[in-house]
Design an enzyme around this catalytic site. Structure first.
Site, PDB file in Angstrom:
ATOM      1  N   SER A 249      -1.990 -28.216   9.842  1.00 26.61           N
ATOM      2  CA  SER A 249      -3.407 -27.950   9.815  1.00 26.61           C
ATOM      3  C   SER A 249      -3.783 -26.535  10.290  1.00 26.61           C
ATOM      4  CB  SER A 249      -4.153 -28.964  10.695  1.00 26.61           C
ATOM      5  OG  SER A 249      -3.703 -28.889  12.021  1.00 26.61           O
TER       6      SER A 249
ATOM      7  N   SER B  80       1.848 -29.163  12.643  1.00 24.00           N
ATOM      8  CA  SER B  80       0.777 -28.264  12.215  1.00 24.00           C
ATOM      9  C   SER B  80       0.889 -26.806  12.619  1.00 24.00           C
ATOM     10  CB  SER B  80      -0.573 -28.803  12.704  1.00 24.00           C
ATOM     11  OG  SER B  80      -0.845 -30.017  12.031  1.00 24.00           O
TER      12      SER B  80
ATOM     13  N   LYS C 228      -7.447 -20.864  16.731  1.00 20.95           N
ATOM     14  CA  LYS C 228      -7.678 -22.008  15.842  1.00 20.95           C
ATOM     15  C   LYS C 228      -8.995 -22.673  16.227  1.00 20.95           C
ATOM     16  CE  LYS C 228      -5.386 -26.154  14.029  1.00 20.95           C
ATOM     17  NZ  LYS C 228      -4.166 -26.975  14.042  1.00 20.95           N
TER      18      LYS C 228
END
Lengths: 93, 484, 475
Positions: free
Chosen positions: B149, B173, B74
């Site tokens: 996210s 997330s 990420k």
């Protein structure tokens, strides 16, 4: 939320709200604050605020110099600098 | 031999038996990335370094546990000398001089970081629609959101491009995108994984975690991601168990709590049906369901939307155009430097949260909002502590529904915030929680959430693994196998 | 209208730890810009603070020396504001629960003692430096200092005039230097102070509105700034207006204070507990260890000098009042067992030189080592006391080493008695009328002969020997 409050908060956060998004954001903020106002109803008398989910204390470090000099990389990868300093527009005190 | 949709164990086996070389595996991975550019799952690729590492692994066959496994990271984790943007314009040119501990841990275990995945800007969002680098597509359907996210990480795993991805979870997330993309994702106990190098959103809520095709793979990743890091004083100094141990031990007698206050009648009939089916499945596995009460749970979302913005408003103050990241053009004075840089560098959702944060911390409002929220947070944690005296794990749907269309949540941010209804409580209490696929609604996957007690990731993983041994939701893929 | 002045001081003391409060960056002064900046000091995304235990130990020493409450568990908060030399956009400080609570310190003004209470002393990180005058249209930012540990000492508003304020500041400086927690170097900014001044009508209970004068780093300026400010506020109040609560800067060139009014009338710092730092706990064992190893404070040294080194009260007081001088005294005593001689030099010649140049001992070029050697050379009679004075003056002006100066200037005392006798005879034979006059009873002429011998030997003859030999020859 009055205009003055919003502009004070925006200034504290160093964000500009122009005519366009200013109104929308103000409305959003009002709605969000209204939403979080639900918290008022909770009975929190004598309840200690929870700052961290961990019930423990900090590990600390020994007083020792361990850092290397990374001046070159730091300055090189900064938005504006000369050989020695980070540069910003002249600050008048 | 196709590598798409393979699990970590399957790929490890292929590498061991030389069915594929490390270099071929990584090359195939990049081919898959290229074939799926429309997903917009990646922001920055790390091709040259990845191929180099693969070549080295081919030369010196290593016994590292995750040797050669391609992983998508990420873009919230700092990766040394590799651009790290956090999904923001503000960091579009940021090259960190160091790597996050969790990145180092995974790479030291042999993982090959193939690229940085797309995400909601500064981890603020539940649909990956706030990224400066464009929306991420859910592999399950055009114009569907992958969740957020960690949308890019979820999409990369769901599309079978990589078997593993790192994510972060502050209010859901990892779990929410895992649910919407039909994969498995876990948020460990707060403090299990070091936050050193994780760009901070809400420090007392943020936790990194694995995203993979199965609970077992999550356990494999978790083993390597966890460490006690002296550079992070909020990092736990507890023994790290082998999370893969005893995963198939039967769960007969497992007590599963159902939260009275989660009014499932509000949800779509189809979603409830899926949930009920999963309950039946667990009953056949020998689990016992017990109703528990978390009386303050309905205040989770408002609590979160005071605490998280407050912390983020402070954490994001360092983005000022002075030392790193973007700077506006030709600021005439210091004020303009700050205001213009930040107004140009941040998107609307980030600005909203910074403003809310500044507001709830400001003089006169601190007690009514921030202090109050932290008190309610303790009430919520106490509720969980009580509940875990009666049950081993708590079960709920992960999300209110399956993936929704881009732009469908409209202009009202609160609609988006309510997406995290089921996931937020675990972050507030610092408890571990995971999501595994448990059904389909309108041809789209949906997930089941399990919340565990402090440090009890093993129980969660065992319960999840047992479910995956007897069902095959986790094996479903969005398309038929595509040869890359 | 008679006004009473109410003054409170917030003194920022830079703790002399090796590394910073939250990182392993070096705190040493004078390095090239931005070379002592750790990842954490820069505030890079993803970095986290780790507290320096040594800083806590130093803070606790201060607490012990001021009889203060010591909070073995203390917490950190964030103070949020924007400034170029504040990398994170917030300062980590201790608002809610500081490590040191209420304490007190004695001050002396014009012979009178007064106790000033201290509200609290807390740890916080220093900011970097903004250099405004080096670059055209730009300000340079040097983050070397960012993250250095500060102990902020807050006094109760119990100080009544500028003299007391200076005495209080000096007393704090004395304590922190003796405790070895700060080098007390004002020129380098090791101690800075913010002064809060307000006036109220004599007898009034209610405090007046205060103005804060920020960042003063010299005793002289503290006094001047306060006196100017008192005058300014008195004029305002006399004319019936109100004093504005604001931050002001002292301009030493114009001798006035100037408003620093920025856009935010009240800068809202939005304090909240720092989520990256859990509470820090110091154990009872550690506290006891600190107690048992507390450096000697001035009054303890005074007592010891009087009892063990036979100094008289005024000598002991002077020497014990400055850490540098106390060290100098003790180091010299270790080399030469003549404490009275050493004391004489410190209290006499050296103090005179300090007064003449209006500096502190640490600012002089005289080192402890040099002084110890100088005393040694006097004691072993390598040089005479008079010659030593000139050596001292030389070092005072240009530094250097005692032995090198003695050698290069050929100052070694003439001890050789036969040589002295030779010269004495020469003088006596060359001045027959003075010899007669002396023998006739003009005793004062003895000085003439001494003077002549000294002149002949460029002052290097051992004065005692000269005296003895001349006495012998002139008898």
């Amino acid at each position: 939320m009055d205009k003055k409050t919003v502009s004070t908060i925006a200034y504290l956060s160093r964000l500009s709200l122009d005519e366009e998004n200013g109104e929308k954001i103000t409305k959003d903020l009002e709605n969000i604050i209204k939403f979080v106002n639900q918290l008022e109803d909770a009975n929190t008398q004598n309840i200690e605020p929870l700052a961290s989910p961990l019930e423990k204390t900090a590990k600390t470090r020994e007083d020792k110099v361990t850092a290397q000099n990374r001046k070159d990389i730091f300055l090189e990868r900064s938005p504006k600098s000369n050989d020695d300093y980070f540069l910003v527009p002249r600050v008048v005190e | 031999m196709s590598i798409q949709y393979k699990t970590i164990n399957e790929l490890s086996q292929m590498l061991k038996s030389r069915d594929i070389s490390n270099k071929e595996l990584i090359q195939e991975t990049f081919n898959l990335i290229d074939a799926n550019l429309h997903l917009n799952a990646f922001i920055t690729l790390n091709k040259d370094a990845s191929l180099l590492k693969a070549e080295e692994l081919d030369k010196n066959l290593s016994l590292q546990p995750l040797s050669g496994i391609p992983i998508a990271q990420k873009d919230l984790f700092c990766t040394k000398d590799l651009r790290t943007t956090c999904g923001s314009n503000m960091l579009s040119n940021f090259i960190p001089p160091y790597s996050a501990t969790v990145i180092e841990n995974l790479e030291n275990a042999g993982c090959v970081s193939v690229g940085k995945t797309n995400m909601d800007e500064f981890a603020m969002g539940s649909s990956n629609e706030t990224s400066f680098y464009g929306n991420v597509q859910n592999p399950w359907g055009d114009k569907l959101v992958p969740g957020g996210s960690s949308g890019g990480s979820a999409a990369a795993v769901a599309a079978g491009i990589v078997p593993a991805a790192s994510g972060t979870d502050t209010g859901g997330s990892i779990r929410q995108p895992a649910s919407l993309c039909g994969i498995s994702g876990l948020k460990p106990t707060y403090g299990r994984i070091s936050r050193w190098g994780m760009i901070a959103f809400a420090s007392s809520l943020d936790q990194a975690g694995p995203m993979a095709r199965t609970a077992e793979d999550c356990a494999l990743l978790l083993n390597q991601m966890c460490s006690h890091d002296l550079k992070d004083t909020t990092s736990l100094d507890e023994t790290i168990p082998d999370f893969t141990e005893n995963l198939d031990k039967p769960i007969k007698g497992l007590k599963i709590g159902l939260v009275k206050e989660f009014d499932l009648s509000q949800l779509d009939k189809e979603v409830v049906k899926v949930f009920e089916e999963s309950k039946k499945q667990y009953e056949t596995l020998g689990a016992e369901f017990i109703e528990i009460s978390l009386p303050n749970i309905s205040l989770s979302v408002p609590t979160y939307y005071v605490v998280a913005p407050a912390e983020c408003s402070s954490n994001l103050s360092r983005f000022d155009g002075v030392k790193f990241g973007k700077r506006c053009d030709d600021p005439k004075d210091l004020e303009e430097l700050y205001i213009k840089t930040r107004s140009e560098g941040f998107g609307d959702e980030v600005k909203r949260r910074i403003l809310i944060g500044s507001y709830v911390l400001s003089a006169g409002f601190y007690d009514a909002y921030y202090k109050k929220a932290q008190q309610v947070r303790r009430l919520i944690k106490n509720d969980f502590d009580d509940a875990f005296k009666k049950v081993d794990v708590i079960m709920s749907p992960t999300t209110r529904g399956a993936a929704f269309e881009e732009g469908s949540k409209g202009d009202d941010p609160i609609q988006m915030y309510l997406e995290d209804l089921f996931t937020i409580p675990a972050n507030l209490a610092g408890l571990p929680a995971l999501s595994i696929p448990n059904g389909m609604v309108d041809g789209k996957p949906i997930g089941l959430q399990l919340i565990g007690n402090f440090l009890e990731e093993n129980k969660l993983l065992r319960a999840a693994h047992n479910f995956q041994l007897s069902t095959d939701w986790h094996k479903k893929t969005p398309k038929r196998d595509i040869q890359s | 209208m008679s006004w009473e002045t109410v003054i409170g001081l917030e003194i920022h003391v830079q703790l002399s730890t090796d590394s910073k409060l939250f990182s392993g960056g070096s705190t040493s002064f004078g390095a090239e810009p931005n070379t002592h900046v750790d990842l954490i000091d820069l505030g890079l995304p993803g970095v986290l603070p780790v507290a320096n235990r040594g800083a806590f130990y130093k803070a606790i020493r201060f607490g012990l020396a001021t009889n203060a409450e010591i909070n073995l568990t203390s917490t950190f908060d964030r103070k949020n504001y924007f400034y170029p030399d504040l990398p994170k956009g917030y300062q980590i400080t201790q608002m809610a629960l500081p490590v040191i609570g209420k304490g007190s310190i004695k001050i002396e003004v014009d012979g009178e003692e007064k106790v000033i209470n201290i509200t609290r002393a807390h740890l916080e990180e220093d900011a970097g430096k903004s250099i405004h005058d080096l670059f055209e249209g730009e300000t340079g930012v040097d983050l070397n200092r960012a993250g250095t540990p500060l102990l902020e000492i807050v006094s109760e508003p119990e100080i009544s005039n500028a003299k007391e304020a200076v005495a209080y500041f000096k007393a704090i400086r004395q304590i922190v230097t003796f405790l070895d927690i700060c080098d007390g170097n004002m020129a380098q900014g090791s101690m800075r102070c913010d002064v809060n001044v307000s006036l109220k009508k004599t007898g009034d209970d209610k405090l007046g509105t205060r103005a804060e004068i920020k960042n003063i780093n010299s005793f002289k300026f503290i006094e001047k700034a306060i006196n100017y400010e008192i005058g300014r506020q008195a004029r305002i109040l006399e004319s019936g207006e109100s004093v504005v609560q604001e931050t002001r800067l002292y301009d030493s060139v114009k001798n006035e204070t100037r408003s620093m009014r920025s856009k935010e009338e009240a800068n809202d710092y939005r304090y909240f507990p720092c989520p990256d730092l859990l509470p820090v706990v110091i154990s009872d064992d550690e506290l006891n260890e600190i107690k048992n190893n507390l450096p000697e404070l001035p009054n303890e040294k005074e007592k010891r000098y009087i009892e063990e080194s036979n100094l008289d009260i005024s000598e002991a007081k002077i020497i014990a009042s400055s850490k540098t001088m106390a060290n100098m005294f003790e180091e010299a005593c270790a080399k030469t067992d003549d404490s009275k001689l050493i004391a004489n030099w410190l209290v006499g010649d050296i103090s005179a030189l300090l007064n003449k140049d209006n500096i502190d001992l640490e600012e002089s070029k005289l080192t402890s080592n040099n002084f110890a050697v100088l005393i040694e050379r006097i004691s072993d009679k390598t040089i005479s006391g008079k010659i030593a004075k000139s050596v001292l003056e030389e070092i005072w002006e240009s530094g250097g080493s005692v032995d090198e100066i003695i050698e290069s200037k050929g100052l070694v005392q003439i001890q050789d008695e036969s040589l002295i006798e030779e010269i004495a005879l020469k003088i006596i034979n060359g001045n027959p009328s003075q010899v007669e006059a002396y023998k006739d009873g003009k005793d004062k002429l003895f000085g003439f002969f001494v003077g002549q011998v000294m002149k002949e030997t460029q002052g290097k003859a051992n004065p005692q020997s000269v005296n003895e030999i001349l006495k012998k020859l002139l008898s």
